[in-house]
Design a protein around this motif. Structure first.
Motif, PDB file in Angstrom:
ATOM      1  N   LEU A  78       8.992 -12.752  -5.796  1.00 46.85           N
ATOM      2  CA  LEU A  78       7.619 -12.273  -5.632  1.00 46.85           C
ATOM      3  C   LEU A  78       6.621 -13.221  -6.305  1.00 46.85           C
ATOM      4  O   LEU A  78       5.437 -13.200  -6.021  1.00 46.85           O
ATOM      5  CB  LEU A  78       7.467 -10.849  -6.205  1.00 46.85           C
ATOM      6  N   LYS A  79       7.141 -14.077  -7.197  1.00 47.96           N
ATOM      7  CA  LYS A  79       6.277 -15.057  -7.875  1.00 47.96           C
ATOM      8  C   LYS A  79       6.398 -16.449  -7.250  1.00 47.96           C
ATOM      9  O   LYS A  79       5.744 -17.385  -7.686  1.00 47.96           O
ATOM     10  CB  LYS A  79       6.647 -15.135  -9.356  1.00 47.96           C
ATOM     11  N   GLY A  80       7.275 -16.579  -6.246  1.00 47.46           N
ATOM     12  CA  GLY A  80       7.507 -17.909  -5.671  1.00 47.46           C
ATOM     13  C   GLY A  80       7.024 -18.018  -4.233  1.00 47.46           C
ATOM     14  O   GLY A  80       6.263 -17.183  -3.753  1.00 47.46           O
ATOM     15  N   ASP A  81       7.491 -19.078  -3.564  1.00 46.87           N
ATOM     16  CA  ASP A  81       7.048 -19.358  -2.190  1.00 46.87           C
ATOM     17  C   ASP A  81       8.142 -19.138  -1.152  1.00 46.87           C
ATOM     18  O   ASP A  81       7.884 -19.185   0.044  1.00 46.87           O
ATOM     19  CB  ASP A  81       6.586 -20.824  -2.063  1.00 46.87           C
ATOM     20  N   THR A 124       0.845  -1.196   0.000  1.00 44.40           N
ATOM     21  CA  THR A 124       0.000   0.000   0.000  1.00 44.40           C
ATOM     22  C   THR A 124       0.882   1.247   0.000  1.00 44.40           C
ATOM     23  O   THR A 124       2.078   1.171   0.290  1.00 44.40           O
ATOM     24  CB  THR A 124      -0.893   0.051   1.248  1.00 44.40           C
ATOM     25  N   THR A 125       0.283   2.380  -0.288  1.00 45.44           N
ATOM     26  CA  THR A 125       1.019   3.647  -0.268  1.00 45.44           C
ATOM     27  C   THR A 125       1.590   3.892   1.128  1.00 45.44           C
ATOM     28  O   THR A 125       2.757   4.256   1.286  1.00 45.44           O
ATOM     29  CB  THR A 125       0.073   4.814  -0.671  1.00 45.44           C
ATOM     30  N   GLU A 126       0.762   3.652   2.127  1.00 43.53           N
ATOM     31  CA  GLU A 126       1.200   3.867   3.516  1.00 43.53           C
ATOM     32  C   GLU A 126       2.311   2.878   3.886  1.00 43.53           C
ATOM     33  O   GLU A 126       3.270   3.236   4.581  1.00 43.53           O
ATOM     34  CB  GLU A 126      -0.011   3.692   4.458  1.00 43.53           C
ATOM     35  N   GLY A 127       2.183   1.652   3.400  1.00 43.70           N
ATOM     36  CA  GLY A 127       3.193   0.618   3.668  1.00 43.70           C
ATOM     37  C   GLY A 127       4.545   0.980   3.080  1.00 43.70           C
ATOM     38  O   GLY A 127       5.587   0.827   3.730  1.00 43.70           O
ATOM     39  N   PRO A 181      10.582 -17.544   1.436  1.00 45.84           N
ATOM     40  CA  PRO A 181      10.478 -16.307   2.213  1.00 45.84           C
ATOM     41  C   PRO A 181      11.430 -15.230   1.658  1.00 45.84           C
ATOM     42  O   PRO A 181      12.585 -15.531   1.358  1.00 45.84           O
ATOM     43  CB  PRO A 181      10.893 -16.726   3.626  1.00 45.84           C
ATOM     44  N   LEU A 182      10.918 -14.020   1.518  1.00 43.89           N
ATOM     45  CA  LEU A 182      11.702 -12.930   0.923  1.00 43.89           C
ATOM     46  C   LEU A 182      12.987 -12.668   1.712  1.00 43.89           C
ATOM     47  O   LEU A 182      14.041 -12.395   1.138  1.00 43.89           O
ATOM     48  CB  LEU A 182      10.860 -11.653   0.845  1.00 43.89           C
ATOM     49  N   GLU A 183      12.888 -12.757   3.024  1.00 41.64           N
ATOM     50  CA  GLU A 183      14.052 -12.525   3.894  1.00 41.64           C
ATOM     51  C   GLU A 183      15.180 -13.505   3.553  1.00 41.64           C
ATOM     52  O   GLU A 183      16.356 -13.128   3.460  1.00 41.64           O
ATOM     53  CB  GLU A 183      13.591 -12.712   5.350  1.00 41.64           C
ATOM     54  N   THR A 184      14.815 -14.775   3.343  1.00 42.34           N
ATOM     55  CA  THR A 184      15.788 -15.818   2.987  1.00 42.34           C
ATOM     56  C   THR A 184      16.424 -15.518   1.638  1.00 42.34           C
ATOM     57  O   THR A 184      17.634 -15.691   1.444  1.00 42.34           O
ATOM     58  CB  THR A 184      15.082 -17.202   2.915  1.00 42.34           C
ATOM     59  N   VAL A 185      15.603 -15.081   0.698  1.00 41.36           N
ATOM     60  CA  VAL A 185      16.083 -14.751  -0.654  1.00 41.36           C
ATOM     61  C   VAL A 185      17.109 -13.619  -0.585  1.00 41.36           C
ATOM     62  O   VAL A 185      18.160 -13.673  -1.227  1.00 41.36           O
ATOM     63  CB  VAL A 185      14.896 -14.357  -1.571  1.00 41.36           C
ATOM     64  N   ILE A 186      16.825 -12.595   0.213  1.00 42.54           N
ATOM     65  CA  ILE A 186      17.739 -11.456   0.346  1.00 42.54           C
ATOM     66  C   ILE A 186      19.076 -11.908   0.945  1.00 42.54           C
ATOM     67  O   ILE A 186      20.146 -11.552   0.442  1.00 42.54           O
ATOM     68  CB  ILE A 186      17.114 -10.336   1.217  1.00 42.54           C
ATOM     69  N   GLU A 233       9.260  -6.687   4.899  1.00 37.23           N
ATOM     70  CA  GLU A 233       8.562  -6.670   6.192  1.00 37.23           C
ATOM     71  C   GLU A 233       7.129  -6.149   6.038  1.00 37.23           C
ATOM     72  O   GLU A 233       6.182  -6.713   6.588  1.00 37.23           O
ATOM     73  CB  GLU A 233       9.341  -5.747   7.149  1.00 37.23           C
ATOM     74  N   VAL A 234       6.992  -5.103   5.242  1.00 40.31           N
ATOM     75  CA  VAL A 234       5.667  -4.525   4.976  1.00 40.31           C
ATOM     76  C   VAL A 234       4.802  -5.509   4.177  1.00 40.31           C
ATOM     77  O   VAL A 234       3.619  -5.690   4.462  1.00 40.31           O
ATOM     78  CB  VAL A 234       5.836  -3.183   4.221  1.00 40.31           C
ATOM     79  N   LEU A 235       5.418  -6.161   3.182  1.00 37.32           N
ATOM     80  CA  LEU A 235       4.677  -7.126   2.343  1.00 37.32           C
ATOM     81  C   LEU A 235       4.199  -8.310   3.165  1.00 37.32           C
ATOM     82  O   LEU A 235       3.131  -8.864   2.928  1.00 37.32           O
ATOM     83  CB  LEU A 235       5.551  -7.628   1.187  1.00 37.32           C
ATOM     84  N   ASN A 236       5.016  -8.698   4.130  1.00 35.71           N
ATOM     85  CA  ASN A 236       4.644  -9.854   4.967  1.00 35.71           C
ATOM     86  C   ASN A 236       3.646  -9.473   6.061  1.00 35.71           C
ATOM     87  O   ASN A 236       3.209 -10.323   6.830  1.00 35.71           O
ATOM     88  CB  ASN A 236       5.906 -10.470   5.601  1.00 35.71           C
ATOM     89  N   GLY A 237       3.338  -8.186   6.136  1.00 37.13           N
ATOM     90  CA  GLY A 237       2.343  -7.712   7.092  1.00 37.13           C
ATOM     91  C   GLY A 237       2.817  -7.823   8.523  1.00 37.13           C
ATOM     92  O   GLY A 237       2.057  -8.052   9.446  1.00 37.13           O
TER      93      GLY A 237
END
Length: 200
Positions: free
Chosen positions: A142-145, A4-7, A147-152, A196-200
């Protein structure tokens, strides 16, 4: 995953604080394989971004927010990093204009456009020990499963072992292996906050 914009605004404010904390580390890395100003430049840029974001109560959409951030970074960062990090947000703005949030394909398309924009602007591709080596795996994730943190984390570790083929770092040849690229580290700071924002 929804942005979101706020995120995005929240992620950017946290990025500014984190870059300030790691400013010396980024500069020290840049002294080893660059011209020693990356931390100072990025700190200046994100300090300016933070001021812009805090001065404005709200943004109409992701496009308006991204454009302001992109232009601010291009104006204030200097060096090669300003245009590259600025390009990310200018491309986001083009894709996300008029949208108060994005998810699914729209989220992916914005990141793909940004990553392609950085590649074109820097005349580079993944595997050359640049910020792209973090942006590209993140975008694909973003198209996979996974965790983004692990990918980074994995992308940063992989980038460290590459031989630099772009910019001033390329003069160091094989000696650049085992040293972290400051642009990749700086990108990871930003992308962690977005994750972090994407993972809510």
């Amino acid at each position: 995953m929804k942005l979101t914009t706020e995120g995005l605004k929240t992620a950017l404010l946290k990025t500014a604080d984190q870059i300030e904390k790691q400013k010396d580390e980024l500069t020290d890395l840049d002294r080893e394989i660059g011209d020693g100003d990356h931390g100072i430049n990025m700190s200046r840029g994100f300090t300016a971004v933070k001021k812009e974001l805090e001065d404005k109560d709200s943004f109409a959409d992701l496009g308006e927010l991204s454009k302001l951030v992109g232009m601010t970074l291009i104006k204030t960062v200097g060096g090669a990093s300003g245009p590259l990090f600025g390009t990310v947000f200018v491309k986001f703005a083009g894709k996300w204009n008029g949208k108060s949030f994005v998810e699914g394909d729209e989220l992916y398309d914005g990141f793909k456009e940004a990553t392609d924009g950085v590649a074109a602007r820097g005349k580079s591709k993944a595997g050359q020990k640049t910020m792209l080596d973090v942006w590209e795996p993140f975008t694909n994730a973003l198209k996979g499963d996974e965790p983004l943190e692990t990918v980074i984390e994995k992308a940063l570790a992989d980038t460290k072992e590459l031989k630099a083929e772009k910019g001033r770092a390329s003069y160091f040849g094989d000696a650049s292996k085992g040293l972290q690229d400051p642009g990749a580290l700086c990108s990871s700071i930003l992308l962690r906050q977005i994750a972090e924002v994407l993972n809510g």
